[in-house]
Design a protein around this motif. Structure first.
Motif, mmCIF file in Angstrom:
data_model
loop_
_atom_site.group_PDB
_atom_site.id
_atom_site.type_symbol
_atom_site.label_atom_id
_atom_site.label_comp_id
_atom_site.label_asym_id
_atom_site.label_seq_id
_atom_site.Cartn_x
_atom_site.Cartn_y
_atom_site.Cartn_z
ATOM 1 N N MET A 56 0.912 -1.142 -0.137
ATOM 2 C CA MET A 56 0.033 0.151 0.089
ATOM 3 C C MET A 56 0.915 1.144 -0.028
ATOM 4 S SD MET A 56 -2.819 1.252 2.846
ATOM 5 C CE MET A 56 -4.335 0.171 2.326
ATOM 6 N N GLU A 57 0.655 2.133 -1.061
ATOM 7 C CA GLU A 57 1.291 3.339 -0.766
ATOM 8 C C GLU A 57 1.155 4.437 0.440
ATOM 9 O OE1 GLU A 57 0.951 5.795 -4.597
ATOM 10 O OE2 GLU A 57 1.046 3.998 -5.787
ATOM 11 N N ARG A 58 2.312 4.924 0.723
ATOM 12 C CA ARG A 58 2.013 5.635 2.070
ATOM 13 C C ARG A 58 0.804 6.745 1.890
ATOM 14 N NH1 ARG A 58 5.656 6.320 6.351
ATOM 15 N NH2 ARG A 58 5.345 8.254 7.512
ATOM 16 N N GLN A 59 0.719 7.241 0.798
ATOM 17 C CA GLN A 59 -0.751 8.258 0.796
ATOM 18 C C GLN A 59 -2.055 7.390 0.913
ATOM 19 O OE1 GLN A 59 -0.244 11.772 0.945
ATOM 20 N NE2 GLN A 59 -2.609 11.642 1.301
ATOM 21 N N ALA A 60 -2.044 6.307 0.391
ATOM 22 C CA ALA A 60 -3.166 5.606 0.628
ATOM 23 C C ALA A 60 -3.406 5.273 1.984
ATOM 24 C CB ALA A 60 -3.018 4.476 -0.405
ATOM 25 N N LEU A 61 -2.011 4.815 2.689
ATOM 26 C CA LEU A 61 -2.213 4.235 4.064
ATOM 27 C C LEU A 61 -2.731 5.673 4.850
ATOM 28 C CD1 LEU A 61 -1.754 2.257 6.137
ATOM 29 C CD2 LEU A 61 0.761 2.849 5.942
ATOM 30 N N ARG A 62 -1.971 6.836 4.807
ATOM 31 C CA ARG A 62 -2.239 7.982 5.369
ATOM 32 C C ARG A 62 -3.923 8.177 5.421
ATOM 33 N NH1 ARG A 62 -2.481 13.693 5.482
ATOM 34 N NH2 ARG A 62 -1.084 14.373 7.162
ATOM 35 N N THR A 63 -4.500 8.125 4.155
ATOM 36 C CA THR A 63 -5.914 8.230 3.750
ATOM 37 C C THR A 63 -6.888 7.517 4.725
ATOM 38 O OG1 THR A 63 -5.650 9.298 1.716
ATOM 39 C CG2 THR A 63 -7.700 8.531 2.190
ATOM 40 N N LEU A 64 -6.229 6.199 4.473
ATOM 41 C CA LEU A 64 -7.055 5.186 5.634
ATOM 42 C C LEU A 64 -6.969 5.525 6.929
ATOM 43 C CD1 LEU A 64 -7.382 1.426 4.646
ATOM 44 C CD2 LEU A 64 -6.755 2.038 7.182
ATOM 45 N N VAL A 65 -5.536 5.981 7.544
ATOM 46 C CA VAL A 65 -5.441 6.012 9.006
ATOM 47 C C VAL A 65 -6.304 7.461 9.314
ATOM 48 C CG1 VAL A 65 -3.816 7.088 10.549
ATOM 49 C CG2 VAL A 65 -3.109 5.237 9.180
ATOM 50 N N LEU A 66 -6.265 8.407 8.430
ATOM 51 C CA LEU A 66 -7.182 9.461 8.805
ATOM 52 C C LEU A 66 -8.543 9.196 8.792
ATOM 53 C CD1 LEU A 66 -4.814 12.402 7.244
ATOM 54 C CD2 LEU A 66 -5.036 11.770 9.599
ATOM 55 N N SER A 67 -9.118 8.551 7.835
ATOM 56 C CA SER A 67 -10.523 7.920 7.902
ATOM 57 C C SER A 67 -10.894 7.297 9.183
ATOM 58 C CB SER A 67 -10.700 7.186 6.492
ATOM 59 O OG SER A 67 -11.957 6.662 6.596
ATOM 60 N N THR A 68 -9.958 6.430 9.288
ATOM 61 C CA THR A 68 -10.231 5.578 10.527
ATOM 62 C C THR A 68 -10.231 6.677 11.935
ATOM 63 O OG1 THR A 68 -9.277 3.645 9.908
ATOM 64 C CG2 THR A 68 -9.654 3.788 12.054
ATOM 65 N N LEU A 69 -9.519 7.497 11.642
ATOM 66 C CA LEU A 69 -9.436 8.570 13.042
ATOM 67 C C LEU A 69 -10.372 9.209 12.880
ATOM 68 C CD1 LEU A 69 -7.942 9.814 15.334
ATOM 69 C CD2 LEU A 69 -6.587 11.176 13.697
ATOM 70 N N ARG A 70 -10.927 9.813 11.924
ATOM 71 C CA ARG A 70 -12.063 10.613 11.807
ATOM 72 C C ARG A 70 -13.462 9.822 12.281
ATOM 73 N NH1 ARG A 70 -11.330 11.881 6.708
ATOM 74 N NH2 ARG A 70 -9.800 13.414 7.340
ATOM 75 N N GLY A 71 -13.419 8.578 12.145
ATOM 76 C CA GLY A 71 -14.636 7.751 12.756
ATOM 77 C C GLY A 71 -14.563 8.011 14.294
ATOM 78 N N ILE A 72 -13.609 8.220 14.966
ATOM 79 C CA ILE A 72 -13.462 8.385 16.537
ATOM 80 C C ILE A 72 -13.525 9.713 16.622
ATOM 81 C CG2 ILE A 72 -11.956 7.922 18.328
ATOM 82 C CD1 ILE A 72 -12.671 5.308 17.215
ATOM 83 N N ALA A 73 -12.974 10.747 15.823
ATOM 84 C CA ALA A 73 -13.001 12.146 16.261
ATOM 85 C C ALA A 73 -13.321 12.812 14.993
ATOM 86 C CB ALA A 73 -11.398 12.583 16.732
ATOM 87 N N PRO A 74 -14.425 13.007 14.599
ATOM 88 C CA PRO A 74 -15.021 13.466 13.609
ATOM 89 C C PRO A 74 -14.657 15.028 13.094
ATOM 90 C CG PRO A 74 -16.989 12.955 15.009
ATOM 91 C CD PRO A 74 -15.741 12.550 15.439
ATOM 92 N N GLU A 75 -14.390 15.650 14.166
ATOM 93 C CA GLU A 75 -14.125 17.030 14.015
ATOM 94 C C GLU A 75 -12.704 17.314 13.733
ATOM 95 O OE1 GLU A 75 -12.565 15.437 18.064
ATOM 96 O OE2 GLU A 75 -14.465 15.137 16.853
ATOM 97 N N ILE A 76 -11.853 16.421 13.394
ATOM 98 C CA ILE A 76 -10.310 16.698 13.013
ATOM 99 C C ILE A 76 -10.430 17.350 11.747
ATOM 100 C CG2 ILE A 76 -9.291 14.596 14.340
ATOM 101 C CD1 ILE A 76 -8.917 13.397 11.316
ATOM 102 N N GLU A 77 -9.373 18.209 11.546
ATOM 103 C CA GLU A 77 -9.037 18.891 10.403
ATOM 104 C C GLU A 77 -7.739 18.241 10.074
ATOM 105 O OE1 GLU A 77 -10.744 21.308 8.743
ATOM 106 O OE2 GLU A 77 -12.596 21.285 10.406
#
Length: 86
Positions: free
Chosen positions: A1-22
């Motif tokens: 998995m490319e780093r940018q795709a991994l970053r996107t998945l990590v941030l998407s998962t994080l947004r599920g816990i903290a939807p207010e993140i920027e």
């Protein structure tokens, strides 16, 4: 998995816990829990979400190593690479 795709998945998962993140305001080299204000239960749920999404084991002994977004991405990328394709 490319780093940018991994970053996107990590941030998407994080947004599920903290939807207010920027995403644009997150510093990759600063403690992630502090930036997003996650308590220990939220952090655990975030790591469980990553485990479920990536099928990667994240032992509790490794939690302290995952304190920044960069460290977390490096860790997950290494785990995925070690696992191999599939």
């Amino acid at each position: 998995m490319e780093r940018q795709a991994l970053r996107t998945l990590v941030l998407s998962t994080l947004r599920g816990i903290a939807p207010e993140i920027e995403e644009d305001e997150l510093a990759s080299d600063r403690p992630l829990r502090q930036q997003v204000d996650l308590d220990s239960m939220d952090w655990l749920n975030f790591l469980i979400g990553l485990h479920q999404a990536l099928k990667v084991d994240i032992p509790e002994a490794d939690y302290a190593r995952l304190h920044t977004l960069d460290k977390l991405l490096d860790y997950l990328a290494a785990k995925l690479q070690a696992r191999g394709p599939g």
